[in-house]
Motif scaffolding. Structure first.
Motif, PDB file in Angstrom:
ATOM      1  N   SER A   1       0.834  -1.201   0.000  1.00  0.00           N
ATOM      2  CA  SER A   1       0.000   0.000   0.000  1.00  0.00           C
ATOM      3  C   SER A   1       0.870   1.253   0.000  1.00  0.00           C
ATOM      4  O   SER A   1       1.968   1.279   0.569  1.00  0.00           O
ATOM      5  CB  SER A   1      -0.935   0.007   1.217  1.00  0.00           C
ATOM      6  OG  SER A   1      -0.196   0.207   2.414  1.00  0.00           O
ATOM      7  N   GLN A   2       0.380   2.283  -0.647  1.00  0.00           N
ATOM      8  CA  GLN A   2       1.092   3.554  -0.696  1.00  0.00           C
ATOM      9  C   GLN A   2       1.279   4.125   0.706  1.00  0.00           C
ATOM     10  O   GLN A   2       2.308   4.731   1.019  1.00  0.00           O
ATOM     11  CB  GLN A   2       0.321   4.542  -1.580  1.00  0.00           C
ATOM     12  CG  GLN A   2       1.013   5.874  -1.794  1.00  0.00           C
ATOM     13  CD  GLN A   2       0.232   6.782  -2.715  1.00  0.00           C
ATOM     14  OE1 GLN A   2      -0.700   6.356  -3.399  1.00  0.00           O
ATOM     15  NE2 GLN A   2       0.597   8.048  -2.754  1.00  0.00           N
ATOM     16  N   GLU A   3       0.304   3.894   1.568  1.00  0.00           N
ATOM     17  CA  GLU A   3       0.389   4.381   2.944  1.00  0.00           C
ATOM     18  C   GLU A   3       1.554   3.734   3.689  1.00  0.00           C
ATOM     19  O   GLU A   3       2.248   4.401   4.465  1.00  0.00           O
ATOM     20  CB  GLU A   3      -0.923   4.097   3.680  1.00  0.00           C
ATOM     21  CG  GLU A   3      -0.958   4.618   5.109  1.00  0.00           C
ATOM     22  CD  GLU A   3      -2.238   4.253   5.829  1.00  0.00           C
ATOM     23  OE1 GLU A   3      -2.471   4.805   6.923  1.00  0.00           O
ATOM     24  OE2 GLU A   3      -2.996   3.415   5.305  1.00  0.00           O
TER      25      GLU A   3
ATOM     26  N   GLU B   1       4.822   5.368   2.722  1.00  0.00           N
ATOM     27  CA  GLU B   1       4.966   6.733   3.220  1.00  0.00           C
ATOM     28  C   GLU B   1       5.263   6.799   4.712  1.00  0.00           C
ATOM     29  O   GLU B   1       5.855   7.768   5.180  1.00  0.00           O
ATOM     30  CB  GLU B   1       3.699   7.530   2.902  1.00  0.00           C
ATOM     31  CG  GLU B   1       3.490   7.760   1.400  1.00  0.00           C
ATOM     32  CD  GLU B   1       2.142   8.394   1.088  1.00  0.00           C
ATOM     33  OE1 GLU B   1       1.283   8.424   2.019  1.00  0.00           O
ATOM     34  OE2 GLU B   1       1.933   8.831  -0.050  1.00  0.00           O
TER      35      GLU B   1
ATOM     36  N   LYS C   1      -2.873   2.129  -4.416  1.00  0.00           N
ATOM     37  CA  LYS C   1      -3.567   3.233  -3.750  1.00  0.00           C
ATOM     38  C   LYS C   1      -4.666   2.646  -2.879  1.00  0.00           C
ATOM     39  O   LYS C   1      -5.500   1.882  -3.354  1.00  0.00           O
ATOM     40  CB  LYS C   1      -4.173   4.195  -4.781  1.00  0.00           C
ATOM     41  CG  LYS C   1      -3.201   5.207  -5.352  1.00  0.00           C
ATOM     42  CD  LYS C   1      -3.938   6.237  -6.186  1.00  0.00           C
ATOM     43  CE  LYS C   1      -3.010   7.358  -6.626  1.00  0.00           C
ATOM     44  NZ  LYS C   1      -3.738   8.394  -7.393  1.00  0.00           N
ATOM     45  N   GLY C   2      -4.684   3.020  -1.617  1.00  0.00           N
ATOM     46  CA  GLY C   2      -5.671   2.454  -0.709  1.00  0.00           C
ATOM     47  C   GLY C   2      -5.117   1.221  -0.023  1.00  0.00           C
ATOM     48  O   GLY C   2      -3.919   1.112   0.241  1.00  0.00           O
TER      49      GLY C   2
ATOM     50  N   LEU D   1       1.985   1.792 -10.050  1.00  0.00           N
ATOM     51  CA  LEU D   1       1.001   2.153  -9.027  1.00  0.00           C
ATOM     52  C   LEU D   1      -0.383   1.777  -9.538  1.00  0.00           C
ATOM     53  O   LEU D   1      -0.794   2.216 -10.624  1.00  0.00           O
ATOM     54  CB  LEU D   1       1.081   3.649  -8.727  1.00  0.00           C
ATOM     55  CG  LEU D   1       0.110   4.201  -7.669  1.00  0.00           C
ATOM     56  CD1 LEU D   1       0.400   3.583  -6.307  1.00  0.00           C
ATOM     57  CD2 LEU D   1       0.217   5.719  -7.589  1.00  0.00           C
TER      58      LEU D   1
ATOM     59  N   GLN E   1      -4.719   1.136  -8.748  1.00  0.00           N
ATOM     60  CA  GLN E   1      -5.841   1.542  -7.916  1.00  0.00           C
ATOM     61  C   GLN E   1      -7.077   0.743  -8.313  1.00  0.00           C
ATOM     62  O   GLN E   1      -7.212   0.306  -9.460  1.00  0.00           O
ATOM     63  CB  GLN E   1      -6.127   3.041  -8.042  1.00  0.00           C
ATOM     64  CG  GLN E   1      -6.649   3.483  -9.394  1.00  0.00           C
ATOM     65  CD  GLN E   1      -6.912   4.978  -9.445  1.00  0.00           C
ATOM     66  OE1 GLN E   1      -6.505   5.716  -8.558  1.00  0.00           O
ATOM     67  NE2 GLN E   1      -7.579   5.430 -10.499  1.00  0.00           N
TER      68      GLN E   1
ATOM     69  N   ALA F   1      -2.579   3.530 -12.171  1.00  0.00           N
ATOM     70  CA  ALA F   1      -2.734   4.924 -11.756  1.00  0.00           C
ATOM     71  C   ALA F   1      -1.449   5.718 -11.978  1.00  0.00           C
ATOM     72  O   ALA F   1      -1.347   6.866 -11.575  1.00  0.00           O
ATOM     73  CB  ALA F   1      -3.125   4.996 -10.277  1.00  0.00           C
TER      74      ALA F   1
ATOM     75  N   ILE G   1       4.963  11.018  -8.431  1.00  0.00           N
ATOM     76  CA  ILE G   1       4.179  10.018  -9.144  1.00  0.00           C
ATOM     77  C   ILE G   1       3.967  10.492 -10.576  1.00  0.00           C
ATOM     78  O   ILE G   1       3.451  11.597 -10.812  1.00  0.00           O
ATOM     79  CB  ILE G   1       2.830   9.764  -8.456  1.00  0.00           C
ATOM     80  CG1 ILE G   1       3.061   9.136  -7.072  1.00  0.00           C
ATOM     81  CG2 ILE G   1       1.959   8.842  -9.303  1.00  0.00           C
ATOM     82  CD1 ILE G   1       1.797   8.911  -6.275  1.00  0.00           C
TER      83      ILE G   1
END
Length: 386
Positions: A109-111, A114, A141-142, A194, A196, A214, A228
């Motif tokens: 996940s992108q989260e 990060e 994403k998500g 990436l 989604q 994405a 991105i």
């Protein structure tokens, strides 16, 4: 003779007791992991979600997708301080041993990227011999867990579907092994697809969910996202870093008078110094073979002069677009194109003074893009069909 007979009997007994495989596991005692999702769980914890195939249901359908109302896979999740601990907790929920050597995809996940030190994530993936390192890696994403739960309408598992989408769109070399090699090199950074989850606008049928590209995430040396690229810029970047094999291209003709669409194949790229001695002047040359498949311009492609003009225009347009994408990435800092690796080989003494802060030093390098496109075919008709 008697001694020989005794030795033969003893050897037979020893062979019969040692020939058995004490750790052999039958296939019906294994849980085949096809995809793995990794999410941030807070407080230095991560959540592992394994997409596990159910062979009995997979074999029940010959048309792709799920067989009737039966599920073709299950998703089992658990949290832990690292990948090993989370895997162990997943294993305690299963009656079969986890088997990851057939896995095709790892979705992060992108989260998670990060908020965590992603370097620690890849230690087990690289150290554990049970991981084959051929599985592709993508960012999501998500929630990666939600991604694992998706029922794809064409393929039975979303992991297999996304893996095929990478291949069928000419995007190769995104395996864990390639990821680790690029991250370990001092003069290259990582570009990751990436994905989604596409919102379902149909009748609410859960099986209609799709996963779409994405863009591509540009990661720095600490594996943090610096920027991105959208879908178009991402494909151009893939071409310039040497991972693309083919792609489609649609460009407007002069003064907006129609469009031209091409299939580009045999994508190549080459990096070299402009004059051979100055490491700060780099030329990146891209090559491809172009096949014209759609022409809404007034050009008559049976005219040789038009073909020459089109070839020149195509080179200039691709050069401009790729240069814009390269400049954008260069402003962010990470050298996803591997120019640092070239300079490491070509100018080793100069490189020693640059490598420690290459993300910043890369911004000061003058990199020019040159396109050399070979127009292989203009189709079976000359002008537009009227």
């Amino acid at each position: 003779m008697r001694r020989f007979f005794q030795m033969a009997c003893l050897s037979f007994i020893l062979l019969s007791t040692s020939a058995g495989c004490t750790d052999f596991v039958e296939p019906n005692q294994l849980a085949f992991v096809i995809g793995t999702g990794i999410d941030d769980a807070g407080k230095d914890m991560l959540e592992i979600s394994h997409q596990i195939a159910l062979p009995s249901q997979l074999s029940g359908s010959s048309k792709g997708g799920s067989s009737g109302d039966s599920e073709s896979f299950i998703v089992i999740s658990a949290k832990g301080k690292n990948v090993f601990e989370a895997n162990e907790r997943v294993q305690r929920k299963l009656s079969r041993r986890l088997m990851t050597s057939h896995r095709t995809l790892i979705a992060i996940s992108q989260e998670y990227i990060e908020h965590n030190n992603t370097n620690k994530l890849f230690d087990k993936l690289n150290r554990d011999p049970a991981n084959n390192q051929r599985d592709n890696i993508v960012l999501v994403k998500g929630s990666a867990k939600d991604f694992m739960k998706i029922k794809h309408p064409l393929e039975q598992l979303s992991s297999i579907a996304s893996n095929k989408e990478l291949q069928i769109n000419g995007m190769n070399n995104y395996s864990i092994r390639q990821f680790i090699i690029e991250h370990a090199s001092e003069g290259a950074r990582v570009l990751v697809p990436l994905l989604q989850i596409e919102n379902n606008d149909g009748k609410g049928n859960e099986k209609g969910n799709l996963v779409q590209f994405a863009g591509h995430a540009v990661l720095n040396n600490e594996l943090k996202i610096k920027g991105i690229l959208d879908d178009n810029d991402g494909l151009e970047a893939i071409w310039m870093l040497g991972k693309g094999t083919f792609q489609g291209l649609t460009i407007p003709w002069k003064n907006g008078n129609g469009t031209l669409s091409f299939r580009l194949t045999h994508l190549e790229r080459r990096i070299h110094s402009v004059n051979g001695n100055d490491p700060k002047q780099i030329l990146l040359t891209v090559k491809a073979q172009a096949y014209l498949l759609d022409n809404t311009t007034p050009l008559d492609m049976s005219d040789v002069d038009n073909m020459i003009e089109l070839k020149k225009y195509l080179d200039e347009k691709i050069q401009t677009d790729l240069q814009d994408t390269l400049n954008k990435v260069q402003q962010w800092g990470p050298d996803i194109f591997g120019i640092g690796e070239y300079l490491h080989r070509k100018h080793p003494y100069w490189w020693k003074s640059q490598r420690d802060d290459w993300d910043e030093n890369f911004k000061k390098i003058n990199v020019s893009v040159k396109a050399d496109i070979q127009l292989r075919s203009t189709g079976t008709s000359a002008g537009q069909v009227e």
